[in-house]
Structures are given as structure tokens and as C-alpha cells.
Write an enzyme that holds these catalytic residues in place. Structure first.
Site, short mmCIF file in Angstrom:
data_model
loop_
_atom_site.label_atom_id
_atom_site.label_comp_id
_atom_site.label_asym_id
_atom_site.label_seq_id
_atom_site.Cartn_x
_atom_site.Cartn_y
_atom_site.Cartn_z
N ARG A 174 16.64 -1.60 -37.21
CA ARG A 174 15.50 -0.67 -37.10
C ARG A 174 14.59 -1.09 -35.95
O ARG A 174 14.06 -0.24 -35.22
CB ARG A 174 14.73 -0.62 -38.41
CG ARG A 174 15.50 0.15 -39.49
CD ARG A 174 14.94 -0.10 -40.86
NE ARG A 174 13.60 0.43 -41.00
CZ ARG A 174 12.69 -0.06 -41.84
NH1 ARG A 174 13.00 -1.11 -42.60
NH2 ARG A 174 11.51 0.47 -41.92
N ARG A 192 8.11 -6.83 -48.17
CA ARG A 192 8.14 -5.51 -48.80
C ARG A 192 9.48 -5.30 -49.53
O ARG A 192 9.53 -4.69 -50.60
CB ARG A 192 7.94 -4.43 -47.74
CG ARG A 192 7.84 -3.03 -48.33
CD ARG A 192 7.44 -2.01 -47.29
NE ARG A 192 8.51 -1.70 -46.38
CZ ARG A 192 8.38 -0.93 -45.30
NH1 ARG A 192 7.20 -0.44 -44.99
NH2 ARG A 192 9.40 -0.66 -44.53
N ARG A 233 9.38 10.12 -32.91
CA ARG A 233 10.00 8.83 -32.65
C ARG A 233 10.99 8.89 -31.49
O ARG A 233 11.56 7.87 -31.13
CB ARG A 233 10.77 8.38 -33.90
CG ARG A 233 9.99 7.45 -34.82
CD ARG A 233 10.76 7.39 -36.12
NE ARG A 233 10.74 6.13 -36.77
CZ ARG A 233 10.16 5.91 -37.96
NH1 ARG A 233 9.49 6.87 -38.56
NH2 ARG A 233 10.25 4.74 -38.53
N LYS A 292 1.73 0.95 -40.41
CA LYS A 292 1.38 2.35 -40.15
C LYS A 292 1.09 3.10 -41.45
O LYS A 292 0.12 3.83 -41.54
CB LYS A 292 2.52 3.08 -39.44
CG LYS A 292 2.81 2.62 -38.03
CD LYS A 292 3.81 3.55 -37.35
CE LYS A 292 5.17 3.63 -38.05
NZ LYS A 292 5.91 2.35 -38.10
N ARG A 345 13.18 -1.51 -51.03
CA ARG A 345 13.64 -0.41 -50.18
C ARG A 345 15.01 -0.72 -49.61
O ARG A 345 15.25 -1.82 -49.13
CB ARG A 345 12.65 -0.17 -49.03
CG ARG A 345 11.75 1.01 -49.26
CD ARG A 345 10.74 1.16 -48.16
NE ARG A 345 11.33 1.49 -46.86
CZ ARG A 345 10.63 1.96 -45.85
NH1 ARG A 345 9.33 2.16 -45.99
NH2 ARG A 345 11.21 2.22 -44.70
P1 AMP Z 1 9.60 4.92 -42.06
O1 AMP Z 1 9.17 4.96 -43.46
O2 AMP Z 1 8.66 5.67 -41.14
O3 AMP Z 1 9.90 3.53 -41.55
O4 AMP Z 1 11.00 5.72 -41.96
C1 AMP Z 1 12.11 5.29 -42.71
C2 AMP Z 1 13.39 5.89 -42.16
O5 AMP Z 1 13.31 7.32 -42.21
C3 AMP Z 1 13.67 5.59 -40.71
O6 AMP Z 1 14.30 4.33 -40.54
C4 AMP Z 1 14.58 6.75 -40.35
O7 AMP Z 1 15.87 6.59 -40.91
C5 AMP Z 1 13.93 7.90 -41.09
N1 AMP Z 1 12.88 8.53 -40.25
C6 AMP Z 1 11.55 8.57 -40.52
N2 AMP Z 1 10.89 9.23 -39.55
C7 AMP Z 1 11.83 9.61 -38.65
C8 AMP Z 1 11.77 10.31 -37.41
N3 AMP Z 1 10.60 10.75 -36.90
N4 AMP Z 1 12.94 10.52 -36.76
C9 AMP Z 1 14.12 10.09 -37.25
N5 AMP Z 1 14.23 9.41 -38.39
C10 AMP Z 1 13.10 9.17 -39.10
#
Ligand code: AMP
Length: 198
Positions: free
Chosen positions: A145, A128, A89, A14, A134
Site C-alpha cells: 500500500r 491498527r 488517489r 487521515k 483489518r
Molecule cells: P483507506 O481506508 O483510505 O486506506 O482505503 C482502503 C482501501 O480501499 C485502499 O487500499 C484501496 O484498496 C481502496 N480505496 C480507497 N479509496 C480509494 C481510491 N480513491 N481509489 C482506489 N482505491 C481506493
């Protein structure tokens, strides 16, 4: 005016596609994950609040996440469209985004669902982890996740499908090939990129 959402499991690509599509459509890519990571890296009050959720692979509470997005969408650059990556989400977040859009008298054009099977996304996330380090890319946290995605976010696909706005794109293959697939599917829906030379 182009308003897009990208949805898909962690590791589906994404973030990479969001940046390319944002360039193509000349709109800001708004990633809640990036906003949270930026705050964690810079030890801001928000960062301190969200770090433990992120490290555990859990979702940040809706109230906090919704407030961040509401603020971000008020910024001038989002007035002429946006691409949301990783938000909404949860069903609560869908409701908040609906509310924000109704208040603006606008709506989403398309929800792009990027698919990738579990073995592939786990492999990508582990790669990654090796490259970027990360904190939430360890094998155990990745599994969590993916579970959280299946439980809380996958149901949103039905919600948006009922509204007739979802296009489903196979996320396997080269980055450029996936972008081309998305651009073609968006063009079919009447959304033409301002540039296709990425
Ligand atoms: P991502 O980079 O989109 O995979 O997001 C990394 C982490 O940020 C996720 O595993 C959540 O802990 C937090 N996060 C990102 N977007 C959201 C969201 N829309 N709602 C809740 N937590 C989020």
C-alpha cells in the site's frame, strides 16, 4: 461552504482527522475506503467487486471509484461542502473530481497534506492491525500500500501544489495537536471552523 481534501500516506491519520474536521466544519466526511469497507462487510455487489483489490492493498479501478464518489457528492448533505478522505488517489480521479466540481460551478478550498515518515506509518498500521484486524493491515500488504501510494498518489501533491491549494501538516504527535495544526493552517487561509470544541 467548505470543500476540503485530505491526502497522505496510509497510516498518517487521515481518517481520524477527517472525522474531527468534519465535525468542526459541519460537513460530511466522505471516505472511499469506508464506503468500500462497508460494502465488503455487507457483501453487497460492490463489496464483492472491490474486496480482492482491497485485500491485496491495490487500488480499486478508477471507473468504479469515480462512480461511487460522483453518486455520493450528489447527496443532499454534500451540497453545502464536504471533506474527501482518501479520494482522489490517481490522476484519473483528479480529472473526474475536477469535472464534477466544474459541473457544479465550485472548486476545492484547500488540500490538506498530512505527512508522516515511513517507520511511523508502518508502526501505526501494525498497531491498527492488532486492534481492528483489518485485512489490509498485514506487514506485506502495508508495504504494498505504501508503494502504491508513492507511485500513484504522491504525484498528486505536485498537481495540487501548482494550483496553490496545498497546506502541509506534520501528522506526528497527539491527535488533538494535529487537529489544532490543521485548524490553524485552515484559519490562515480564511477557513474558520464553526466549532473548535471537539
Ligand atoms: P483507506 O481506508 O483510505 O486506506 O482505503 C482502503 C482501501 O480501499 C485502499 O487500499 C484501496 O484498496 C481502496 N480505496 C480507497 N479509496 C480509494 C481510491 N480513491 N481509489 C482506489 N482505491 C481506493
Amino acid at each position: 461552504m467548505t470543500r476540503l481534501l485530505l491526502i497522505g500516506p496510509p497510516g498518517a491519520g487521515k481518517g481520524t482527522q477527517a472525522e474531527r474536521l468534519a465535525l468542526a466544519f459541519n460537513v460530511p466526511a466522505i471516505s472511499t475506503g469506508d464506503i468500500f469497507r462497508y460494502n465488503v462487510t455487507n457483501n453487497t455487489p460492490l463489496g464483492l467487486e472491490v474486496k480482492s483489490f482491497m485485500d491485496a492493498g491495490a487500488y480499486v479501478p478508477d471507473s468504479l471509484t469515480n462512480a461511487i464518489v460522483a453518486d455520493r457528492l450528489k447527496e443532499a448533505d454534500a451540497a453545502s461542502g464536504f471533506l474527501l478522505d482518501g479520494y482522489p488517489r490517481t490522476t484519473d480521479q483528479v480529472a473526474e473530481l475536477d469535472r464534477l466540481l466544474v459541473a457544479e460551478g465550485t472548486q476545492l478550498d484547500v488540500v490538506v497534506l498530512i505527512t508522516a515518515d515511513t517507520d511511523e506509518v508502518v508502526a501505526r498500521l501494525l498497531k491498527r492491525a492488532a486492534e481492528q484486524g483489518r485485512a489490509d493491515d498485514t506487514a506485506e500488504v502495508i508495504r504494498h500500500r505504501l508503494d502504491v501510494y508513492a507511485e500513484q498518489t504522491a504525484p498528486l501533491i505536485d498537481v495540487y501544489s501548482t494550483r496553490g491549494v496545498v497546506v502541509t501538516i506534520d501528522g506526528l504527535g497527539a491527535v488533538e495537536a494535529v487537529t489544532d495544526r490543521i485548524l490553524a493552517a485552515l484559519a490562515e487561509r480564511g477557513l474558520r471552523a464553526s466549532t473548535t470544541t471537539l
